[in-house]
Enzyme design. Structure first.
Site, PDB file in Angstrom:
ATOM      1  N   ASP A  79     -32.302  20.574  63.040  1.00 33.36           N
ATOM      2  CA  ASP A  79     -31.535  19.389  62.615  1.00 33.36           C
ATOM      3  C   ASP A  79     -31.032  18.555  63.791  1.00 33.36           C
ATOM      4  OD1 ASP A  79     -31.644  19.348  59.810  1.00 33.36           O
ATOM      5  OD2 ASP A  79     -29.956  20.746  59.598  1.00 33.36           O
ATOM      6  N   ARG A 104     -26.178  24.932  62.931  1.00 33.76           N
ATOM      7  CA  ARG A 104     -26.180  23.763  63.821  1.00 33.76           C
ATOM      8  C   ARG A 104     -25.176  23.889  64.971  1.00 33.76           C
ATOM      9  NH1 ARG A 104     -26.492  17.926  61.170  1.00 33.76           N
ATOM     10  NH2 ARG A 104     -27.225  17.559  63.303  1.00 33.76           N
ATOM     11  N   ARG A 148     -17.857  18.410  54.985  1.00 29.45           N
ATOM     12  CA  ARG A 148     -18.119  18.863  56.349  1.00 29.45           C
ATOM     13  C   ARG A 148     -16.888  18.789  57.249  1.00 29.45           C
ATOM     14  NH1 ARG A 148     -23.791  19.006  57.434  1.00 29.45           N
ATOM     15  NH2 ARG A 148     -24.751  19.643  55.478  1.00 29.45           N
ATOM     16  N   HIS A 177     -21.865  13.510  53.925  1.00 27.84           N
ATOM     17  CA  HIS A 177     -21.300  12.883  55.125  1.00 27.84           C
ATOM     18  C   HIS A 177     -20.922  11.444  54.742  1.00 27.84           C
ATOM     19  CE1 HIS A 177     -23.607  15.501  58.282  1.00 27.84           C
ATOM     20  NE2 HIS A 177     -22.325  15.803  58.348  1.00 27.84           N
ATOM     21  N   CYS A 271     -28.325   8.679  60.463  1.00 29.51           N
ATOM     22  CA  CYS A 271     -28.191  10.073  60.920  1.00 29.51           C
ATOM     23  C   CYS A 271     -28.899  10.296  62.252  1.00 29.51           C
ATOM     24  CB  CYS A 271     -28.775  11.046  59.897  1.00 29.51           C
ATOM     25  SG  CYS A 271     -27.995  11.013  58.298  1.00 29.51           S
TER      26      CYS A 271
HETATM   27  N1  ARG Z   1     -29.666  18.583  57.622  1.00 26.83           N
HETATM   28  C1  ARG Z   1     -28.569  17.919  58.284  1.00 26.83           C
HETATM   29  C2  ARG Z   1     -27.259  18.538  57.833  1.00 26.83           C
HETATM   30  O1  ARG Z   1     -27.146  18.868  56.680  1.00 26.83           O
HETATM   31  C3  ARG Z   1     -28.599  16.459  58.013  1.00 26.83           C
HETATM   32  C4  ARG Z   1     -27.568  15.700  58.773  1.00 26.83           C
HETATM   33  C5  ARG Z   1     -27.559  14.236  58.468  1.00 26.83           C
HETATM   34  N2  ARG Z   1     -26.705  13.542  59.327  1.00 26.83           N
HETATM   35  C6  ARG Z   1     -25.863  12.562  58.967  1.00 26.83           C
HETATM   36  N3  ARG Z   1     -25.256  11.889  59.889  1.00 26.83           N
HETATM   37  N4  ARG Z   1     -25.603  12.301  57.710  1.00 26.83           N
HETATM   38  O2  ARG Z   1     -26.350  18.703  58.598  1.00 26.83           O
END
Ligand code: ARG
Length: 278
Positions: A79, A104, A148, A177, A271
């Site tokens: 990612d 991550r 998040r 997000h 993203c």
């Molecule tokens: N697979 C990543 C996650 O879930 C995607 C992140 C997307 N980033 C964003 N800025 N919306 O963390």
């Protein structure tokens, strides 16, 4: 037919500002785990196509006159292509990221190393996924929480970045997000999906941005709001045709890009893009 010389409803001229972006190629992109509802590890990803699509995005920025710094991708971090999550940079100050999920976590240190020479860097105490949840809108930070970013990171970001923060609560897991539910178009102009926010946050947004574009759920569902504006040009997923039309009506120039492979990871143009604000 008489030509209308002065249309009082015509939007004011929009001015693009040259930007500096950080991007990371999808060299090791994959969908091996699922930390958002878009990710389906059983659906194959075409990494070659992802690289081509990412390169087209990079070239779009360069063609618009923006500077793009490319950070090396790291094996084992599929990612990492989603550079927006790597930090938040305003007024030359860098507020580091701290990821919600272990998958991550290592990215935070890699982005720190890549960015630390750009300005003073502050290690965060609280979970925050960089510009995924911290969007700069003129003098304020719009800060998302709910999936998040820890709400305590909002106050931390305000302190570190010397900007007031407006906290917004996300309620739909597809829009996990803030940058999947809201686009900053210019200092005082945003587009967003009202349904993605709690009633209280909707009230805050309506009060602050009475003229905002309310996105159609169909445009949001192709991550149309995951867009990058330079004040005039708005780079957004090409499938978000309704949003593109609304943008054009308001004097913006929508530029559609196809990031279908990265959408399988739950990401779009924004993203993949971290802005460096001097
Ligand atoms: N697979 C990543 C996650 O879930 C995607 C992140 C997307 N980033 C964003 N800025 N919306 O963390």
């Amino acid at each position: 037919m008489t030509a209308v010389l002065h249309d009082p409803a015509a939007p004011a001229a929009r001015t693009p500002i040259r930007r500096h972006y950080v991007m990371c190629p999808p060299t090791h992109f994959a969908v091996e785990y699922a930390i958002n509802p878009w990710m389906r590890p059983d659906v194959p990803v075409d990494r070659g196509l992802a690289l081509d699509q990412w390169e087209a995005l990079r070239r779009t920025y360069v063609a618009l006159g923006h500077e793009v710094t490319v950070v090396d991708a790291e094996p084992g971090l599929p990612d990492m292509v989603f550079a927006a999550n790597g930090a938040t940079i305003v007024g030359g100050r860098i507020y580091g990221a701290r990821f919600r999920y272990a998958e991550r976590a290592r990215e935070a240190e890699l982005y720190r190393k890549a960015l630390v020479d750009l300005g003073p860097y502050t290690e965060p105490r609280y979970v925050n996924e960089g510009e995924g949840d911290l969007l700069v809108a003129g003098d304020v930070l719009l800060a998302g929480t709910g999936f998040r970013t820890d709400p305590r990171a909002h106050a931390e970001a305000a302190r570190v970045l010397h900007r007031p923060v407006l906290s917004l609560e996300l309620v739909d897991p597809r829009y996990y997000h803030l940058d999947t539910a809201l686009t900053v178009l210019s200092d005082h102009d945003v587009a967003y999906l009202p349904e993605a926010f709690s009633p209280r946050s909707r009230g805050i947004l309506a009060g602050r941005y009475p003229h905002a574009i309310h996105a159609d759920p169909l445009d949001a569902a192709v991550l149309g709001l995951n867009a990058v504006s330079d004040g005039l040009h708005v780079v957004l997923p090409s499938a978000a045709t309704g949003l593109a039309a609304s943008l054009r009506d308001r004097g913006y120039e929508p530029i559609g890009v196809d990031l279908s492979e990265l959408l399988k990871g739950g990401g779009g143009p924004k993203c993949c893009t971290l802005e460096v604000r001097a």
